[in-house]
Every structure is written in C-alpha cells, then in structure tokens.
Design an enzyme around this catalytic site. Structure first.
Site, PDB file in Angstrom:
ATOM      1  N   LYS A  13       0.728  -1.320  -0.127  1.00 41.38           N
ATOM      2  CA  LYS A  13       0.050   0.066  -0.054  1.00 41.38           C
ATOM      3  C   LYS A  13       0.916   1.216  -0.159  1.00 41.38           C
ATOM      4  CE  LYS A  13      -2.122  -0.844   3.754  1.00 41.38           C
ATOM      5  NZ  LYS A  13      -1.528  -2.252   4.477  1.00 41.38           N
ATOM      6  N   ARG A  88      -9.167   1.109   9.453  1.00 38.64           N
ATOM      7  CA  ARG A  88      -8.695  -0.333   9.862  1.00 38.64           C
ATOM      8  C   ARG A  88      -9.777  -1.130  10.372  1.00 38.64           C
ATOM      9  NH1 ARG A  88      -3.011   0.491   8.982  1.00 38.64           N
ATOM     10  NH2 ARG A  88      -1.883  -1.119  10.097  1.00 38.64           N
ATOM     11  N   ARG A 127      12.020  -6.375   4.853  1.00 33.72           N
ATOM     12  CA  ARG A 127      11.598  -4.953   4.691  1.00 33.72           C
ATOM     13  C   ARG A 127      12.771  -4.051   5.459  1.00 33.72           C
ATOM     14  NH1 ARG A 127       6.086  -2.362   4.915  1.00 33.72           N
ATOM     15  NH2 ARG A 127       5.961  -2.892   7.017  1.00 33.72           N
ATOM     16  N   ARG A 160      11.961  -1.893  10.638  1.00 34.17           N
ATOM     17  CA  ARG A 160      10.764  -1.452  11.720  1.00 34.17           C
ATOM     18  C   ARG A 160      10.648  -2.295  12.806  1.00 34.17           C
ATOM     19  NH1 ARG A 160       5.360   0.042   8.321  1.00 34.17           N
ATOM     20  NH2 ARG A 160       4.376  -1.014  10.072  1.00 34.17           N
ATOM     21  N   ARG A 171      -0.635  -8.667  13.711  1.00 34.32           N
ATOM     22  CA  ARG A 171      -1.077  -7.569  12.594  1.00 34.32           C
ATOM     23  C   ARG A 171      -1.995  -8.360  11.452  1.00 34.32           C
ATOM     24  NH1 ARG A 171       4.505  -5.300  11.064  1.00 34.32           N
ATOM     25  NH2 ARG A 171       3.313  -4.051   9.692  1.00 34.32           N
TER      26      ARG A 171
HETATM   27  P1  AMP Z   1       0.849   0.429   9.046  1.00 34.80           P
HETATM   28  O1  AMP Z   1       2.261   1.353   8.887  1.00 34.80           O
HETATM   29  O2  AMP Z   1      -0.134   0.799   8.376  1.00 34.80           O
HETATM   30  O3  AMP Z   1       1.547  -1.008   9.172  1.00 34.80           O
HETATM   31  O4  AMP Z   1       0.665   0.645  10.683  1.00 34.80           O
HETATM   32  C1  AMP Z   1       1.675   0.578  11.760  1.00 34.80           C
HETATM   33  C2  AMP Z   1       0.941   0.187  12.938  1.00 34.80           C
HETATM   34  O5  AMP Z   1       0.495   1.546  13.230  1.00 34.80           O
HETATM   35  C3  AMP Z   1      -0.304  -0.593  13.228  1.00 34.80           C
HETATM   36  O6  AMP Z   1       0.106  -2.077  13.334  1.00 34.80           O
HETATM   37  C4  AMP Z   1      -1.052  -0.093  14.089  1.00 34.80           C
HETATM   38  O7  AMP Z   1      -0.475  -0.213  15.528  1.00 34.80           O
HETATM   39  C5  AMP Z   1      -0.963   1.345  13.951  1.00 34.80           C
HETATM   40  N1  AMP Z   1      -2.113   1.941  13.054  1.00 34.80           N
HETATM   41  C6  AMP Z   1      -1.958   2.400  11.765  1.00 34.80           C
HETATM   42  N2  AMP Z   1      -3.019   2.868  11.252  1.00 34.80           N
HETATM   43  C7  AMP Z   1      -3.949   2.474  12.178  1.00 34.80           C
HETATM   44  C8  AMP Z   1      -5.302   2.650  12.197  1.00 34.80           C
HETATM   45  N3  AMP Z   1      -5.826   3.286  11.052  1.00 34.80           N
HETATM   46  N4  AMP Z   1      -5.943   2.207  13.380  1.00 34.80           N
HETATM   47  C9  AMP Z   1      -5.441   1.866  14.311  1.00 34.80           C
HETATM   48  N5  AMP Z   1      -4.072   1.594  14.381  1.00 34.80           N
HETATM   49  C10 AMP Z   1      -3.203   2.014  13.136  1.00 34.80           C
END
Ligand code: AMP
Length: 364
Positions: A13, A88, A127, A160, A171
């Site tokens: 994404k 989400r 990654r 990360r 996740r």
């Molecule tokens: P991502 O970079 O999108 O994989 O997000 C990393 C982490 O940020 C996720 O595992 C969540 O802990 C938090 N996070 C990101 N977006 C959201 C969201 N829309 N709602 C809740 N937590 C989020």
C-alpha cells in the site's frame, strides 16, 4: 480524486500509494507514518501509541480519528488524497464517512491490493528503510549494494520495530478480523476495485492506475453533468433577474427575482406552518368549547337535580303544613261542635220537661 488503499500489512500500500501521489499530485496519507512520526517526536500521542504499535495491535479509534481530522484540515488535501492504512475497522470507516459528509468530500474509490500470505511474510521480514531519505529495500529480493546502508544517500537502513514474526502474526490476525469487514463494506457500497499485488512494482502500479483512471472517467462525466446543472440553474436565475429588471428596471428588483425561487420556497414553507398552526388553534378552541359545554351540561343537570329535590322538599313541607293547619282547624272547630251538642242536649231536655207537664192535664 479521493482514494482509500486497502490490503494486508506488507501488500505494498505504501509503495503504490506514493507512486499514485506523484502521478496525481495529491498527498498520500498513511496513519502508520503519522503515528511513527509522533512516536519519534515523543509527543503525548506518540507515547500513548508506541506500546500498542510494538505489539502489532490497533491504536485507539479516538487517537487515529484525531490524527486524520487534523491532517484533513491542511490545504493540500483539497484536490484529493490517498489514504493508506486507514480505515482499519468498521468504526473508523463509519466515522470517516461522517467526517467526509461534514466536509462535503466523499470517498471516490477504495482499492484492495491482494497478496498471498507467503509473500507477505517475505516482504515484511526483509523490509528495510533508509532513515535519511526513506528509500525502501528488501533483503530477499531487492537488497542494497551494501548491507545496512542506502544506495541513494548512504544513510543507515533500519528495520521497523513491528516487523518481527510475533508482531506480524498479530497484525495479520487483526487484518482478517477487523479490516476485511471494511473491505466488504466498500464492496457492498459499490466503491471497491480489487487488483493483484504480487509481481513487479511497476506491473502492480499499471493495474492500479487503470482502475483509478476508469473511476476518474465516470467521475469526470458526473462532475461535468453537475457543472452543466449548475450552469443551467445560474442561467435560469439570471433570466429571472433580467425579466424582473425589464419589468421593474431597478437593480433591487433583479436581485429579488434572482432570489425568487428561494424566497418562494421560504414563503410556501411559512404558509404551510401558518396553516398548520391555524388548524391546531381551531382544534384547541373546539376542544375547549366542547369541554366548557360538557361542564355546563353537568352543572345544568346538577342544578335541575337540586331544583327537583328542592321542589320535593317544599311539596313535602306544604303537605305537612296542610295537615298541621287541618288538624289545627279541627282542633279549633271541636269546642264549637261540643257547645252546639250541649245546646241541642239542653233543648231536648227542656222539650221533654214541657211534654211531661202537659201530659197529666190531658188525663183529667
Ligand atoms: P502500518 O504502517 O499501516 O502498518 O501501521 C503500523 C501500526 O500503526 C499498526 O500496526 C497499528 O498499530 C498502527 N496503526 C496504523 N494505522 C492505524 C489505524 N487506522 N488504526 C489503528 N492503528 C493504526
């Protein structure tokens, strides 16, 4: 163009979102990136989010909605945006719709990027990102020339903190249980397109661009017809203004005529309300009158009853009086009668005496 990118963690994404952002010159907004920035800056929000993110769980809807609301205030979102990693869960999707309704900017399209679980694991575990310029690498299939340093700027490459096996498991579970229902929601609303995310980055991007372009074309015709409707309405208003100007001549009249449809609507609504009020008032007075007459009737009945009982009482009184006076009269008459009787008796006695005196004379 207002777009939502959906897909499991590691489906690409972020990468595809950035490419689209460059192509359409609109910002790519990643809630994950915004939260990571807050964590790095050590803000209260970042401190609250860090532990949750490290555990691979979802940060509270309240925090994430706050972040999104704030970001949407910025002027670069006016021409459109690409949302990555948001919404989400269903609650976020509903709140997002409410927010965009408020702003008058609904989502045009949601795209799901589908990838096999095996390649997701490879992507996430391999990654690496440059801390200086943000360039991304994958240690399995797109490694840097030198381990741990960026090909572009020589910056340090970082993994990360949530890209470890245990957190990735969490996740993925959350994606299946909480985010897939969001995908279904967009599908049911007819706003979802699905593309395959396995393969070369450019191939995936081609598929994504095609889906976006198709929707943009329909949006274009929708926007065009909306523009035509607006133009026709403007013309009609001006025509009304013009005729008013011809008739009355003054600028005020023209303005009045231009405002006529709205004013007419207002007048009609006012009339309706007044008519309703009249009917209600009539009903009220009729009800009151009925209540009064009902009361009067009841009172009348009571009075009549009273009158009857009064009459009865007075009749009884009269009867009683009559018997009393009768008795009194007879009582008064009684001594007279007695006197007469005794007189009669005395007369009879005298007559008898007279007769006795006369009898012996006759014998002689
Ligand atoms: P991502 O970079 O999108 O994989 O997000 C990393 C982490 O940020 C996720 O595992 C969540 O802990 C938090 N996070 C990101 N977006 C959201 C969201 N829309 N709602 C809740 N937590 C989020």
């Amino acid at each position: 163009m207002r777009l939502v990118l959906l897909g499991a963690p590691g489906c690409g994404k972020g990468t595809q979102g950035q490419l689209l952002a460059e192509q359409y010159r609109i910002p790519e907004i990643s809630t994950g990136d915004l939260l990571r920035k807050a964590v790095a800056a050590g803000t209260p929000l970042g401190k609250a989010a860090k532990a949750v993110m490290d555990a691979g769980k979802l940060v509270s809807d309240e925090i994430v909605m706050g972040v999104i609301r704030e970001r949407m205030q910025q002027p670069d979102t006016r021409q459109g945006f690409i949302l990555d990693g948001f919404p989400r869960n269903l609650a976020q999707a509903e709140q997002l719709d409410e927010l965009f309704e408020e702003l008058g900017r609904p989502i045009d399209l949601a795209v799901l990027i589908e990838v096999e679980v095996d390649s997701i694991l490879q992507r996430l575990l391999g990654r690496r990102t440059c801390v200086s310029c943000g360039a991304s690498y994958n240690m399995f299939y797109a490694p840097p020339r030198m381990d741990d340093s960026c090909d572009e700027c020589g910056g340090r490459l970082k993994r990360r903190s949530d890209d470890n096996e245990e957190t990735i498991g969490n996740r993925l579970r959350i994606y299946e249980t909480q985010t897939l229902p969001v995908v279904e929601r967009y599908r049911e609303q007819g706003r979802l397109r699905v593309i395959q995310g396995s393969g070369e980055i450019q191939d995936v991007f081609r598929a994504l661009s095609k889906a976006v372009e198709e929707v943009r074309a329909t949006l274009g015709s929708r926007d065009r017809s909306a523009a035509i409707r607006r133009a026709v309405a403007r013309k009609q208003n001006t025509a009304r203004g013009g005729s008013a100007a011809k008739a009355g001549g003054s600028g005020k009249a023209a303005k009045k005529a231009a405002a006529a449809p709205a004013a007419g609507k207002k007048k009609a609504a006012k009339k309706k309300v007044q008519a309703k009020k009249k009917v209600q008032a009539k009903k009220k007075t009729a009800g009151k009158k009925a209540a009064v007459s009902r009361k009067k009737a009841v009172a009348g009945k009571k009075v009549a009853k009273k009158k009857i009982t009064k009459k009865k009482v007075s009749a009884k009184k009269v009867a009683k009086k009559k018997t009393v006076t009768k008795r009194k009269a007879t009582a008064r008459k009684a001594p007279v009668k007695k006197k007469a009787a005794s007189k009669k008796k005395a007369a009879k006695k005298a007559a008898r005496k007279k007769a006795a005196k006369k009898k012996p004379a006759r014998k002689r």
